[in-house]
Design a protein around this motif. Sequence first.
Motif, PDB file in Angstrom:
ATOM      1  N   ARG A   1     -28.930-112.445  -1.416  1.00  0.00           N
ATOM      2  CA  ARG A   1     -29.162-111.796  -2.703  1.00  0.00           C
ATOM      3  C   ARG A   1     -28.027-110.840  -3.057  1.00  0.00           C
ATOM      4  NH1 ARG A   1     -34.293-107.892  -4.506  1.00  0.00           N
ATOM      5  NH2 ARG A   1     -33.265-107.061  -6.375  1.00  0.00           N
ATOM      6  N   MET A   2     -27.594-110.027  -2.099  1.00  0.00           N
ATOM      7  CA  MET A   2     -26.609-108.981  -2.361  1.00  0.00           C
ATOM      8  C   MET A   2     -25.222-109.444  -1.936  1.00  0.00           C
ATOM      9  SD  MET A   2     -28.285-106.599  -3.771  1.00  0.00           S
ATOM     10  CE  MET A   2     -29.878-105.790  -3.884  1.00  0.00           C
ATOM     11  N   LEU A   3     -24.338-109.559  -2.901  1.00  0.00           N
ATOM     12  CA  LEU A   3     -22.981-110.038  -2.673  1.00  0.00           C
ATOM     13  C   LEU A   3     -21.994-108.918  -2.994  1.00  0.00           C
ATOM     14  CD1 LEU A   3     -20.883-112.355  -2.222  1.00  0.00           C
ATOM     15  CD2 LEU A   3     -21.103-112.831  -4.681  1.00  0.00           C
ATOM     16  N   ALA A   4     -21.153-108.593  -2.022  1.00  0.00           N
ATOM     17  CA  ALA A   4     -20.106-107.594  -2.236  1.00  0.00           C
ATOM     18  C   ALA A   4     -18.806-108.292  -2.624  1.00  0.00           C
ATOM     19  CB  ALA A   4     -19.886-106.757  -0.977  1.00  0.00           C
ATOM     20  N   LEU A   5     -18.155-107.779  -3.665  1.00  0.00           N
ATOM     21  CA  LEU A   5     -16.873-108.292  -4.136  1.00  0.00           C
ATOM     22  C   LEU A   5     -15.899-107.146  -4.299  1.00  0.00           C
ATOM     23  CD1 LEU A   5     -18.164-110.697  -6.947  1.00  0.00           C
ATOM     24  CD2 LEU A   5     -17.340-111.368  -4.673  1.00  0.00           C
ATOM     25  N   ASP A   6     -14.619-107.446  -4.177  1.00  0.00           N
ATOM     26  CA  ASP A   6     -13.572-106.455  -4.416  1.00  0.00           C
ATOM     27  C   ASP A   6     -13.080-106.631  -5.848  1.00  0.00           C
ATOM     28  OD1 ASP A   6     -13.767-105.714  -1.701  1.00  0.00           O
ATOM     29  OD2 ASP A   6     -12.371-107.292  -1.120  1.00  0.00           O
ATOM     30  N   ARG A   7     -13.372-105.648  -6.698  1.00  0.00           N
ATOM     31  CA  ARG A   7     -13.081-105.773  -8.129  1.00  0.00           C
ATOM     32  C   ARG A   7     -11.880-104.918  -8.509  1.00  0.00           C
ATOM     33  NH1 ARG A   7     -17.360-104.128 -12.777  1.00  0.00           N
ATOM     34  NH2 ARG A   7     -17.105-102.085 -11.795  1.00  0.00           N
ATOM     35  N   GLU A   8     -10.926-105.547  -9.188  1.00  0.00           N
ATOM     36  CA  GLU A   8      -9.739-104.845  -9.677  1.00  0.00           C
ATOM     37  C   GLU A   8      -9.919-104.510 -11.155  1.00  0.00           C
ATOM     38  OE1 GLU A   8      -4.998-105.611 -10.594  1.00  0.00           O
ATOM     39  OE2 GLU A   8      -6.151-107.084  -9.443  1.00  0.00           O
ATOM     40  N   THR A   9      -9.935-103.235 -11.463  1.00  0.00           N
ATOM     41  CA  THR A   9      -9.961-102.750 -12.848  1.00  0.00           C
ATOM     42  C   THR A   9      -9.085-101.505 -12.932  1.00  0.00           C
ATOM     43  OG1 THR A   9     -11.946-101.417 -12.396  1.00  0.00           O
ATOM     44  CG2 THR A   9     -12.296-103.606 -13.348  1.00  0.00           C
ATOM     45  N   GLY A  10      -8.362-101.392 -14.031  1.00  0.00           N
ATOM     46  CA  GLY A  10      -7.537-100.207 -14.225  1.00  0.00           C
ATOM     47  C   GLY A  10      -6.481-100.003 -13.165  1.00  0.00           C
ATOM     48  N   GLY A  11      -6.030-101.077 -12.531  1.00  0.00           N
ATOM     49  CA  GLY A  11      -4.984-100.953 -11.521  1.00  0.00           C
ATOM     50  C   GLY A  11      -5.481-100.565 -10.143  1.00  0.00           C
ATOM     51  N   ARG A  12      -6.794-100.386  -9.969  1.00  0.00           N
ATOM     52  CA  ARG A  12      -7.366-100.036  -8.675  1.00  0.00           C
ATOM     53  C   ARG A  12      -8.400-101.069  -8.266  1.00  0.00           C
ATOM     54  NH1 ARG A  12      -3.833 -96.929  -6.218  1.00  0.00           N
ATOM     55  NH2 ARG A  12      -3.115 -95.245  -7.581  1.00  0.00           N
ATOM     56  N   THR A  13      -8.544-101.268  -6.955  1.00  0.00           N
ATOM     57  CA  THR A  13      -9.522-102.215  -6.431  1.00  0.00           C
ATOM     58  C   THR A  13     -10.588-101.455  -5.659  1.00  0.00           C
ATOM     59  OG1 THR A  13      -7.863-103.973  -6.254  1.00  0.00           O
ATOM     60  CG2 THR A  13      -9.869-104.215  -4.952  1.00  0.00           C
ATOM     61  N   LYS A  14     -11.847-101.683  -6.024  1.00  0.00           N
ATOM     62  CA  LYS A  14     -12.985-101.057  -5.361  1.00  0.00           C
ATOM     63  C   LYS A  14     -14.031-102.125  -5.063  1.00  0.00           C
ATOM     64  CE  LYS A  14     -11.454 -96.782  -6.015  1.00  0.00           C
ATOM     65  NZ  LYS A  14     -11.013 -95.924  -4.888  1.00  0.00           N
ATOM     66  N   ALA A  15     -14.702-102.014  -3.920  1.00  0.00           N
ATOM     67  CA  ALA A  15     -15.781-102.939  -3.598  1.00  0.00           C
ATOM     68  C   ALA A  15     -17.024-102.587  -4.402  1.00  0.00           C
ATOM     69  CB  ALA A  15     -16.090-102.890  -2.104  1.00  0.00           C
ATOM     70  N   VAL A  16     -17.644-103.613  -4.972  1.00  0.00           N
ATOM     71  CA  VAL A  16     -18.882-103.447  -5.734  1.00  0.00           C
ATOM     72  C   VAL A  16     -19.914-104.426  -5.185  1.00  0.00           C
ATOM     73  CG1 VAL A  16     -17.687-102.687  -7.816  1.00  0.00           C
ATOM     74  CG2 VAL A  16     -18.200-105.117  -7.512  1.00  0.00           C
ATOM     75  N   VAL A  17     -21.171-104.216  -5.576  1.00  0.00           N
ATOM     76  CA  VAL A  17     -22.257-105.097  -5.165  1.00  0.00           C
ATOM     77  C   VAL A  17     -22.820-105.803  -6.384  1.00  0.00           C
ATOM     78  CG1 VAL A  17     -24.474-105.266  -3.991  1.00  0.00           C
ATOM     79  CG2 VAL A  17     -22.833-103.532  -3.291  1.00  0.00           C
ATOM     80  N   VAL A  18     -23.038-107.109  -6.265  1.00  0.00           N
ATOM     81  CA  VAL A  18     -23.646-107.909  -7.320  1.00  0.00           C
ATOM     82  C   VAL A  18     -25.025-108.347  -6.834  1.00  0.00           C
ATOM     83  CG1 VAL A  18     -23.414-109.939  -8.793  1.00  0.00           C
ATOM     84  CG2 VAL A  18     -21.365-108.709  -8.032  1.00  0.00           C
ATOM     85  N   ASP A  19     -26.062-107.979  -7.592  1.00  0.00           N
ATOM     86  CA  ASP A  19     -27.431-108.369  -7.261  1.00  0.00           C
ATOM     87  C   ASP A  19     -27.725-109.688  -7.970  1.00  0.00           C
ATOM     88  OD1 ASP A  19     -30.174-108.702  -6.974  1.00  0.00           O
ATOM     89  OD2 ASP A  19     -30.605-106.563  -7.128  1.00  0.00           O
ATOM     90  N   LEU A  20     -27.767-110.769  -7.216  1.00  0.00           N
ATOM     91  CA  LEU A  20     -27.915-112.094  -7.809  1.00  0.00           C
ATOM     92  C   LEU A  20     -29.328-112.380  -8.283  1.00  0.00           C
ATOM     93  CD1 LEU A  20     -25.687-114.217  -5.393  1.00  0.00           C
ATOM     94  CD2 LEU A  20     -25.066-113.147  -7.563  1.00  0.00           C
ATOM     95  N   GLU A  21     -30.283-111.527  -7.925  1.00  0.00           N
ATOM     96  CA  GLU A  21     -31.649-111.711  -8.408  1.00  0.00           C
ATOM     97  C   GLU A  21     -31.975-110.796  -9.585  1.00  0.00           C
ATOM     98  OE1 GLU A  21     -34.581-111.494  -5.370  1.00  0.00           O
ATOM     99  OE2 GLU A  21     -33.723-113.145  -4.192  1.00  0.00           O
ATOM    100  N   ARG A  22     -31.000-110.019 -10.029  1.00  0.00           N
ATOM    101  CA  ARG A  22     -31.210-109.144 -11.185  1.00  0.00           C
ATOM    102  C   ARG A  22     -30.133-109.388 -12.224  1.00  0.00           C
ATOM    103  NH1 ARG A  22     -32.802-103.095  -9.336  1.00  0.00           N
ATOM    104  NH2 ARG A  22     -33.232-103.035 -11.580  1.00  0.00           N
ATOM    105  N   GLY A  23     -29.860-110.661 -12.461  1.00  0.00           N
ATOM    106  CA  GLY A  23     -28.925-111.035 -13.505  1.00  0.00           C
ATOM    107  C   GLY A  23     -27.490-110.647 -13.245  1.00  0.00           C
ATOM    108  N   GLY A  24     -27.119-110.511 -11.973  1.00  0.00           N
ATOM    109  CA  GLY A  24     -25.749-110.124 -11.660  1.00  0.00           C
ATOM    110  C   GLY A  24     -25.481-108.650 -11.869  1.00  0.00           C
ATOM    111  N   GLU A  25     -26.485-107.807 -11.747  1.00  0.00           N
ATOM    112  CA  GLU A  25     -26.318-106.361 -11.910  1.00  0.00           C
ATOM    113  C   GLU A  25     -25.289-105.846 -10.904  1.00  0.00           C
ATOM    114  OE1 GLU A  25     -29.796-103.503 -12.548  1.00  0.00           O
ATOM    115  OE2 GLU A  25     -29.282-103.176 -10.446  1.00  0.00           O
TER     116      GLU A  25
END
Length: 356
Positions: A150-174
């Motif tokens: 259910r819980m998928l961690a991804l490394d997201r690049e925004t604004g020139g910085r990369t931070k790990a975030v969590v995507v809840d696949l059972e809550r519409g990708g929250e």
Amino acid sequence: MIAAGGAYGARLARDGDSWFPERWTLDGPEPYAVPLPGNQPEEPGTEVQPMADGRVLIRRTADGRHAFSLLYPTGPGTGELPLGAVECPDPGTRLHLLPPAPCGQRAYALAVGRRSTDVWLVAGGGFGPEHLAEIPGRCSGGVWLDGTGRMLALDRETGGRTKAVVVDLERGGEVSPLLQIAAESDDRLLLADPDSGLLLVSSDAPAPGEPRLGWGVLGSTLPVRFPESLHPPDLTLTPFASQPGQALVPESCAVAFRIDGPSGTWVGVWRPADRRLHQLAPPEGWLAGSGLWTAEGVLRLPYATRAEPCGVAPLTPPPAAPPSPAPAHPEPGSPASCAPRPVPLQQAPLGRLVTK
């Protein structure tokens, strides 16, 4: 690539100039391989992933179209169940399979575009590939944080910085923040062990512009530690497996690393409590970066040679060091000497992951 549960593996094997999928059975008395060739040779970049039921997912690409099928042996031939395709008309979009889901029954893919990233369910759904979420920013990595997928961690690049975030696949990708060690640092999640809660991260917070490996605990407010044992000079460490069954004892959880250096590639084993990296010779023909732990602490490494095209070598690392009293002064790389911020594992949804 090894399936959830460790019963099967899959790879793209080579016969002369031709490539074909191959399934490995790993849970019997002796490992054995079953070739799964199609009507024509596969392209070198074709991805394969084993499922827990023994079928092999394959991704084939042509003109921005990514077609998925499940392969399985049928006597002397290969059966194929087409699952549908994902269209990526923008040539700047890159699609690849995510690591095997813990349930072993579903498979996911990540389509990384110019300004956003899409998560697709490509096997295990009811009606072909299913679009699950669109995430602002360019994402990489992919680490499962729970045992259900259910819980998928991804490394997201925004604004020139990369931070790990969590995507809840059972809550519409929250999407929720997971890792922010310093405001200006690039913080990535490399490995997570749901049993113990151990996290392996990469961050340049201790030394800007120089990523270092560190460890933390899922759900903990303690700072990330960056031990010197995970920063050997002139070597690159990539974690690929953690020891299962270490419930709530992250300090004793063994982690296997692929080590790349000037003299080649070999295996490393490390535990937070040991404060040292054991460097071990792999078997000849090791499929570098692959392997799995048993709950008893044996590391099983798949290998292929001309004499033995399908083998698994057991490797027993040195036992864990007995616990020692806390040092009077912080060791280099401890939280007090690095001054990173805690891993902010947000109350929702990650607080639920550490509830036993």
